[in-house]
Design a protein around this motif. Structure first.
Motif, PDB file in Angstrom:
ATOM      1  N   UNK A 223      -6.938  -4.496   7.893  1.00 59.64           N
ATOM      2  CA  UNK A 223      -8.110  -4.154   7.107  1.00 59.64           C
ATOM      3  C   UNK A 223      -7.723  -3.067   6.112  1.00 59.64           C
ATOM      4  N   UNK A 224      -8.291  -3.125   4.919  1.00 57.88           N
ATOM      5  CA  UNK A 224      -8.026  -2.117   3.900  1.00 57.88           C
ATOM      6  C   UNK A 224      -8.299  -0.721   4.444  1.00 57.88           C
ATOM      7  N   UNK A 225      -7.358   0.183   4.263  1.00 60.51           N
ATOM      8  CA  UNK A 225      -7.487   1.546   4.757  1.00 60.51           C
ATOM      9  C   UNK A 225      -6.741   1.794   6.045  1.00 60.51           C
ATOM     10  N   UNK A 226      -6.200   0.739   6.647  1.00 57.99           N
ATOM     11  CA  UNK A 226      -5.432   0.915   7.874  1.00 57.99           C
ATOM     12  C   UNK A 226      -4.158   1.693   7.577  1.00 57.99           C
ATOM     13  N   UNK A 227      -3.773   2.561   8.507  1.00 60.72           N
ATOM     14  CA  UNK A 227      -2.564   3.373   8.328  1.00 60.72           C
ATOM     15  C   UNK A 227      -1.297   2.554   8.563  1.00 60.72           C
ATOM     16  N   UNK A 228      -1.442   1.324   9.053  1.00 63.49           N
ATOM     17  CA  UNK A 228      -0.283   0.479   9.323  1.00 63.49           C
ATOM     18  C   UNK A 228      -0.192  -0.620   8.268  1.00 63.49           C
ATOM     19  N   UNK A 229       0.981  -1.153   8.087  1.00 60.62           N
ATOM     20  CA  UNK A 229       1.195  -2.163   7.064  1.00 60.62           C
ATOM     21  C   UNK A 229       1.654  -3.478   7.694  1.00 60.62           C
ATOM     22  N   UNK A 230       1.089  -4.569   7.205  1.00 64.97           N
ATOM     23  CA  UNK A 230       1.498  -5.889   7.664  1.00 64.97           C
ATOM     24  C   UNK A 230       2.907  -6.201   7.177  1.00 64.97           C
TER      25      UNK A 230
END
Length: 254
Positions: A223-230
């Motif tokens: 989700x936009x704003x997540x501290x993790x990256x896909x």
């Protein structure tokens, strides 16, 4: 006295063919129905990607707490059409197709804290699972026993259910994942019922069907704003659907 007996006998002769005709189940029919629906769904999560770098305790915690059992109980209403063929005095073979709109939806939310102890800070996770059944349809064979104007029958065939599914996961460490899937389940249908003719062309019935609609899988997305990256962390949701339907209906016979 003799005159009365002759009149009564004549009345029976004329009435008998009409009664037999009313009790004949051969022919096509269409109808409407309404009833109560129970949709049960279980979901389980499989972890992948960077989850392998986390401790076994954290992985087990997320898997255990993201599992869900949900049940939707609401009304259904729809239509049906079919054909019966009466064989001999009592046996009836038939085929039927039906369609029903399904009411109700459910969302299961819960929070849990993973606290492994120092030096690792506790993390609170929030999980949400959703299911929204939309419509069901089926094609079924029928085997019945006719007792004059009453038909007792069993059915079996294949059914489909269109539903919207979803599963979200977030944490106090700003980990945010979500998923949404529109899916058509399919699986076997079995059931039975009883139907009675109140007139030559009009009948009422009550029936029950159970369907195992199998399962499907889908993945979460960041989700936009997540501290993790896909695609650092991955969750695959496996979800099934089983349904019970009780319906009363009216049929018009041709």
């Amino acid at each position: 006295m003799k005159k009365r007996v002759i009149i009564a006998a004549a009345a029976c002769c004329f009435a008998t063919p009409a009664f037999a005709e009313d009790g004949d189940w051969t022919g096509a029919y269409v109808g409407v129905s309404a009833g109560y629906n129970v949709s049960n769904s279980k979901s389980a999560t499989t972890l992948s990607g960077n989850w392998s770098a986390e401790t076994a305790g954290r992985r087990d915690f997320v898997i255990a707490n993201s599992a869900a059992k949900q049940s939707v109980k609401d009304a259904n209403y729809g239509v049906q059409a079919g054909f019966n063929a009466q064989i001999g005095e009592i046996f009836v073979l038939g085929a039927e197709a039906d369609f029903a709109l399904l009411g109700g939806r459910t969302s299961y939310n819960r929070s849990a804290t993973y606290a492994p102890g120092a030096p690792t800070a506790p993390t609170t996770y929030t999980f949400e699972n959703r299911i929204d059944p939309k419509a069901s349809y089926a094609v079924k064979g029928k085997l019945g026993i006719a007792i004059d104007k009453t038909l007792i029958y069993a059915t079996g065939g294949w059914g489909w259910t269109r539903a919207e599914l979803g599963a979200d996961i977030s944490s106090s460490a700003n980990y945010k994942k979500a998923s949404k899937l529109n899916h058509t389940f399919n699986g076997y249908v079995v059931g039975g019922g009883i139907e009675h003719k109140f007139a030559q062309n009009i009948s009422a019935r009550i029936d029950y069907t159970y369907t195992d609609q199998g399962n499907t899988t889908y993945q979460t997305s960041y989700v936009t704003g997540s501290a993790f990256q896909s695609p650092a962390y991955g969750e695959t949701i496996r979800q099934d659907l089983k349904m019970h339907q009780v319906r009363v209906g009216m049929n018009f016979h041709f």
